[in-house]
Scaffold this motif. Sequence first.
Motif, short mmCIF file in Angstrom:
data_model
loop_
_atom_site.label_atom_id
_atom_site.label_comp_id
_atom_site.label_asym_id
_atom_site.label_seq_id
_atom_site.Cartn_x
_atom_site.Cartn_y
_atom_site.Cartn_z
N HIS A 140 -2.57 4.77 4.70
CA HIS A 140 -3.22 4.04 5.65
C HIS A 140 -4.66 3.90 5.58
O HIS A 140 -5.40 5.19 5.87
N HIS A 175 9.80 6.19 4.42
CA HIS A 175 10.36 7.45 5.11
C HIS A 175 11.82 7.57 4.85
O HIS A 175 12.22 8.45 3.92
N HIS A 193 2.11 4.62 -0.22
CA HIS A 193 2.28 4.47 1.24
C HIS A 193 0.83 5.37 1.89
O HIS A 193 0.98 6.50 2.09
N VAL A 251 -0.28 0.52 4.02
CA VAL A 251 0.99 0.07 4.73
C VAL A 251 0.39 -0.10 6.18
O VAL A 251 1.43 0.16 7.00
N ASP A 261 1.01 9.08 3.13
CA ASP A 261 1.01 9.07 4.72
C ASP A 261 0.37 9.93 5.28
O ASP A 261 0.77 10.52 6.46
ZN LIG Z 1 2.90 5.54 7.34
#
Ligand SMILES: [Zn+2]
Length: 416
Positions: A62, A243, A60, A112, A316
């Motif tokens: 970005h 999450h 996960h 993601v 994340d």
């Molecule tokens: Zn995220």
Amino acid sequence: MTVLWNARLIDGTGAGPLDQASVRIEAGRISEVGSANGARPAGAIDLGGRTLLPGLIDAHAHVSSDTLRSPGFGPPAPLHGELPRPRALGYFILAKSARALLAAGVTTVRDVGSYDDEGIALREAVRLGIVEGPRILCCGRIISATAPGGAIFKSMYREADGPDDMRKAVREQLRRGADFIKLMATGARSVVAEDPEPAQMTATECRAIIDEAHRLGVRVAAHAEGLQGTRMAVEEGVDTVEHGLSLHREPSLLDAMAQRGIVLVPTLSTFHDLADRFTGDFAPTLVEQAKRQRDEAYSTLVAARDAGVTLAMGHDSGPPGDNAIELVRMVDGGLTPLQGIVAATRGSATALGRDSELGTVTPGAVADLLVVDGDPLADVRVLNDPARVWLVMQEGRIVAGSRGRTASSTPGPAVA
Ligand SMILES: [Zn+2]
């Protein structure tokens, strides 16, 4: 052909460590795992008992040229009066990110959601051998119902409404080059005007996305915070829950995930970002909400482990290269170091649908490997210490590490 000799092997399958191991690599894949008995073969790399494990996989992330949440990583913020920075500078930041990930032993990343298709641009730059970086899988734009988050996340989102538009949105991401689909089952904790508790899209819309994606052969990741939206995502059959902090409230959902092989990516670090790390940058209501969510995420981590749910590591957060802080947090939260390592390797590969060839050191697997100084089973923090990274291999080629920097590495093909 390369031989790694005298390793302490943690193979990512969950098996205990194997001392004095020998790993043979041919054509970018592991051809043999055995014992380092007898004389060291000529040309073998002697690991001297260092720990060898699969390259880490961040499930996960970005990919982003926006370094606001990565203090010290990007260029200094522009001062008033300076000329605007060229947009294209962002692509150099992406290249630096790719290099930082590899240097930290992260050999695969699942993007993601990124702005302006930056994830796809970087994936292609790596694939074509223009920059060195991890293997990247991209979702294209995140499919969301029309929502306040769309006003904030702009080009990271594809807003869609109604099942037909949802199907079209899936098709658009594939046209863009997506490897999988990401949907917003609930609102986001980082948006004041969104309540992350209820499902944000309808079950019919969610079903349409999943059906279209699976029909076309790609997996679906669901952003899911509150219980109602998380329940919808699980019942409709997503492949990964991102999450998923509320799951501890409904153990039967965790059982269903374990049974159906739905992977949980707990992303503990992102809750720390809002609750502890960048509190001054977020609206106070979000900070308070994040503190509760952070505590719930830790409860869910342990409940999911106990229910037999496959866990994956998803940072994340930033900066790139600090990804294994998530692994450290998973262990602080109650996983054993071995369980944490499995989450960051085979578990993450399972999230990506690539566990048949990534995330383990087993015959036939792609030779994406990490060698560290020290024993991560005794102290998992050695996996998040740049000074401990001795060797990083990607498809059998040395790409980073203190040993790698001094060794001659034969140039090989770009990552497929
Ligand atoms: Zn995220």
